[in-house]
Design a protein around this motif. Structure first.
Motif, mmCIF file in Angstrom:
data_model
loop_
_atom_site.group_PDB
_atom_site.id
_atom_site.type_symbol
_atom_site.label_atom_id
_atom_site.label_comp_id
_atom_site.label_asym_id
_atom_site.label_seq_id
_atom_site.Cartn_x
_atom_site.Cartn_y
_atom_site.Cartn_z
ATOM 1 N N GLU A 1 2.540 6.242 -0.442
ATOM 2 C CA GLU A 1 2.431 4.807 -0.186
ATOM 3 C C GLU A 1 3.723 4.254 0.393
ATOM 4 N N CYS A 2 3.567 3.173 1.163
ATOM 5 C CA CYS A 2 4.752 2.483 1.668
ATOM 6 C C CYS A 2 5.020 1.290 0.762
ATOM 7 N N GLU A 3 5.968 0.468 1.156
ATOM 8 C CA GLU A 3 6.342 -0.689 0.340
ATOM 9 C C GLU A 3 5.177 -1.666 0.147
ATOM 10 N N CYS A 4 4.166 -1.609 1.032
ATOM 11 C CA CYS A 4 3.024 -2.529 0.887
ATOM 12 C C CYS A 4 2.076 -2.079 -0.226
ATOM 13 N N GLN A 5 2.174 -0.856 -0.670
ATOM 14 C CA GLN A 5 1.344 -0.309 -1.758
ATOM 15 C C GLN A 5 -0.150 -0.557 -1.526
ATOM 16 N N ASN A 6 -0.591 -0.323 -0.302
ATOM 17 C CA ASN A 6 -2.016 -0.570 -0.036
ATOM 18 C C ASN A 6 -2.655 0.613 0.686
ATOM 19 N N GLY A 7 -2.440 1.788 0.158
ATOM 20 C CA GLY A 7 -3.020 2.999 0.743
ATOM 21 C C GLY A 7 -1.921 4.009 1.007
ATOM 22 N N THR A 8 -2.330 5.275 1.034
ATOM 23 C CA THR A 8 -1.378 6.368 1.203
ATOM 24 C C THR A 8 -1.291 6.746 2.676
ATOM 25 N N HIS A 9 -0.135 6.554 3.296
ATOM 26 C CA HIS A 9 0.035 6.994 4.686
ATOM 27 C C HIS A 9 0.049 8.517 4.703
ATOM 28 N N LEU A 10 -0.742 9.115 5.584
ATOM 29 C CA LEU A 10 -0.756 10.582 5.679
ATOM 30 C C LEU A 10 0.103 10.992 6.864
ATOM 31 N N TRP A 11 0.888 12.032 6.677
ATOM 32 C CA TRP A 11 1.785 12.475 7.758
ATOM 33 C C TRP A 11 0.994 13.352 8.724
ATOM 34 N N GLU A 12 0.322 12.623 9.632
ATOM 35 C CA GLU A 12 -0.649 13.249 10.531
ATOM 36 C C GLU A 12 -0.051 14.151 11.585
ATOM 37 N N ASP A 13 1.264 14.058 11.780
ATOM 38 C CA ASP A 13 1.888 14.968 12.734
ATOM 39 C C ASP A 13 1.972 16.370 12.134
ATOM 40 N N MET A 14 1.848 16.458 10.798
ATOM 41 C CA MET A 14 1.929 17.762 10.133
ATOM 42 C C MET A 14 0.573 18.225 9.586
ATOM 43 N N PHE A 15 -0.240 17.253 9.156
ATOM 44 C CA PHE A 15 -1.510 17.606 8.506
ATOM 45 C C PHE A 15 -2.597 16.721 9.101
ATOM 46 N N TYR A 16 -3.529 17.305 9.826
ATOM 47 C CA TYR A 16 -4.561 16.476 10.466
ATOM 48 C C TYR A 16 -5.708 16.245 9.482
ATOM 49 N N PRO A 17 -5.979 14.969 9.156
ATOM 50 C CA PRO A 17 -7.030 14.700 8.172
ATOM 51 C C PRO A 17 -8.395 14.422 8.819
ATOM 52 N N GLU A 18 -9.435 14.890 8.186
ATOM 53 C CA GLU A 18 -10.806 14.520 8.570
ATOM 54 C C GLU A 18 -11.542 14.162 7.281
ATOM 55 N N ILE A 19 -12.589 13.356 7.403
ATOM 56 C CA ILE A 19 -13.451 13.102 6.242
ATOM 57 C C ILE A 19 -14.844 13.591 6.617
ATOM 58 N N ILE A 20 -15.381 14.475 5.790
ATOM 59 C CA ILE A 20 -16.712 15.012 6.093
ATOM 60 C C ILE A 20 -17.688 14.689 4.959
ATOM 61 N N ASN A 21 -18.943 14.760 5.301
ATOM 62 C CA ASN A 21 -19.976 14.674 4.276
ATOM 63 C C ASN A 21 -20.065 16.066 3.636
ATOM 64 N N PRO A 22 -19.797 16.176 2.325
ATOM 65 C CA PRO A 22 -19.721 17.512 1.731
ATOM 66 C C PRO A 22 -21.054 18.268 1.731
ATOM 67 N N GLU A 23 -22.157 17.539 1.953
ATOM 68 C CA GLU A 23 -23.469 18.215 1.997
ATOM 69 C C GLU A 23 -23.731 18.768 3.390
ATOM 70 N N THR A 24 -23.582 17.882 4.404
ATOM 71 C CA THR A 24 -23.940 18.293 5.767
ATOM 72 C C THR A 24 -22.750 18.908 6.500
ATOM 73 N N LEU A 25 -21.558 18.696 5.997
ATOM 74 C CA LEU A 25 -20.296 19.142 6.615
ATOM 75 C C LEU A 25 -20.005 18.437 7.942
ATOM 76 N N GLU A 26 -20.775 17.400 8.240
ATOM 77 C CA GLU A 26 -20.534 16.607 9.456
ATOM 78 C C GLU A 26 -19.516 15.505 9.149
ATOM 79 N N PRO A 27 -18.750 15.059 10.190
ATOM 80 C CA PRO A 27 -17.820 13.940 9.945
ATOM 81 C C PRO A 27 -18.595 12.686 9.523
ATOM 82 N N VAL A 28 -18.028 11.893 8.634
ATOM 83 C CA VAL A 28 -18.683 10.636 8.261
ATOM 84 C C VAL A 28 -18.280 9.575 9.279
#
Ligand code: DLL
Length: 435
Positions: free
Chosen positions: A248-275
């Motif tokens: 989190e940053c000083e705003c404390q409103n969500g976790t910033h992900l370091w996308e230059d190192m770790f690319y995030p995706e969110i998938i539907n765990p049943e279909t494995l398709e992106p949500v």
């Protein structure tokens, strides 16, 4: 403070370009150097030539915890052992641990991830960071340690446990930053308040970086109030390096992900398709800089959502909502999905209760039972069950409205619930031991 403004505040188009370059390189390395990934990619009929940008990521195979266990210990390592300078492993309750190995550059990158999080909380030279995450194979201790050093802060490697001594050192050495699990932070807070040797008035704590397990806004309020600090969330997992995949940053409103190192995706765990953007699902990471053990599309089992709105802090790095829980932690009780963190959220709405709880699920006469042990704060505890009723009813109603099932609530005497030094255990599902 923003540790690496060029990266943390990079224009999104530029970030995608950087991610594309790094993904292409990572995939090429995986294909050329890892039998495991070559086989997986061959099975899907793809080669590195099919990956031209980050938009092609969904063509790549997933990696699961099972894969990592099958490849134990070093099957996914793509560098010779002479380049490896550290090994960590996550405990895991069953079977073989999950292993991560690191080159010098990997350690450096990891320390930067943690440094970015701690810098957001204003940590720098002159600060004393008390690292009360466990040191050892667990990544928490050494991860926080290296991040603090990167910032030029002084780190105090107390590790977890030995609580009385910890709080004495915290006061005497004037620690002003605390890094540990939220449950251990609660335990430290409790020990400070019960101690006749130290007092919160003589402490210098200013902020804390808490993670390694799900925690709620209610828990944040408790910790901020009891320890008189700002409490920041720090996220990570062994498979990507450890803590500092985001924070989190000083705003404390969500976790910033370091996308230059770790690319995030969110998938539907049943279909494995992106949500659809902004929807909840399972978080998947592809490492973009890891040298020793790169990982493609790792299914974390963590359930959350990504927020792409601009953050007021100026960072453009995507934010992740609080982790609702791991899909493995989700219980289905009487047909309803229940996450332990929902119980914590309910409990912390009532100032009379401690934020400790333990859930026991069982099946009796073909029906699920749902029992929750809780504790009243000592000043509200009463031996007489009749006197407890006025406290139980509102909590019961809140849990029914949030979760949708009726719990049996038991009030234990003060300290009746075991306190944790690391990741707290909140559930016993006795149905798992029945057929
Ligand atoms: O827990 C690394 C870590 C250490 C993170 C210290 C933060 C601070 P593992 O033992 O491999 O690594 O466990 C990773 O813990 O997939 C999540 O389920 C959970 N987790 C970690 N951080 C958070 C968080 C470390 N801030 C698993 N909120 C992850 C919720 C978290 N869950």
């Amino acid at each position: 403070m923003i540790f690496n403004p060029k990266i943390e505040c990079m224009e999104r188009d530029e970030m995608r370009k950087l991610q594309s370059e790094r993904l292409i390189k990572t995939v090429k390395t995986c294909y050329e150097k890892s039998k495991f990934y070559r086989r997986k990619m061959n099975e899907l009929g793809i080669t590195p030539d099919d990956i031209k940008s980050i938009d092609d990521i969904s063509k790549l195979p997933f990696t699961t915890k099972h894969d990592l266990r099958d490849e134990y210990p070093f099957g996914l390592q793509v560098v010779p052992p002479t380049e490896v300078v550290r090994i960590h492993a996550s405990s895991g309750t069953t079977g073989k641990p999950v292993v991560d190995t690191y080159t010098k550059n990997d350690l450096d990158m990891w320390a930067e991830g943690v440094a970015r999080v701690m810098a957001a909380g204003g940590v720098g030279p002159g600060d004393t960071v008390q690292v009360s995450y466990g040191y050892g194979l667990f990544t928490g201790g050494l991860g926080a340690h290296d991040g603090a050093i990167k910032l030029g802060a002084c780190q105090l490697p107390t590790s977890a446990g030995n609580t009385e001594k910890q709080i004495m050192l915290m006061q005497d050495f004037r620690s002003n930053v605390l890094a540990c699990t939220p449950s251990y932070a609660m335990r430290l807070a409790e020990a400070i308040h019960n101690s006749d040797k130290v007092s919160i008035e003589n402490m210098h704590l200013r902020c804390g970086f808490f993670g390694a397990e799900p925690w709620t806004e209610g828990m944040r309020r408790e910790l901020e109030e009891k320890l008189r600090i700002k409490a920041y969330d720090i996220y990570g997992l062994t498979e990507m390096c450890g803590p500092g995949v985001g924070g989190e940053c000083e705003c404390q409103n969500g976790t910033h992900l370091w996308e230059d190192m770790f690319y995030p995706e969110i998938i539907n765990p049943e279909t494995l398709e992106p949500v659809a953007p902004g929807e909840f699902g399972e978080l998947v990471f592809t490492s973009l800089c890891k040298e020793a053990m790169p990982i493609l599309r790792y299914r974390t089992r963590d359930l959350t959502r990504l927020i792409y709105d601009k953050c007021e802090c100026g960072r453009t790095a995507v934010r992740m909502d609080r982790i609702l829980g791991r899909s493995d932690d989700m219980m289905i009780v009487r047909g309803v999905n229940v996450f332990p963190s929902q119980i914590e959220a309910c409990l912390t709405e009532f100032p009379v209760f401690q934020p400790y709880y333990f859930i026991t699920v069982d099946r009796v006469n073909n029906e699920d039972t749902f029992d929750i042990d809780v504790e009243l704060k000592p000043e509200f505890f009463h031996e007489d069950p009749q006197q407890q009723m006025p406290h139980i009813k509102p909590l019961f109603d809140r849990i029914v409205s949030m979760v949708g099932i009726k719990p049996n609530i038991h009030i234990l005497p003060p300290y009746g619930i075991e306190r944790s030094m690391g990741k707290a255990k909140h559930v016993l599902d006795k149905r798992n031991f029945k057929d």
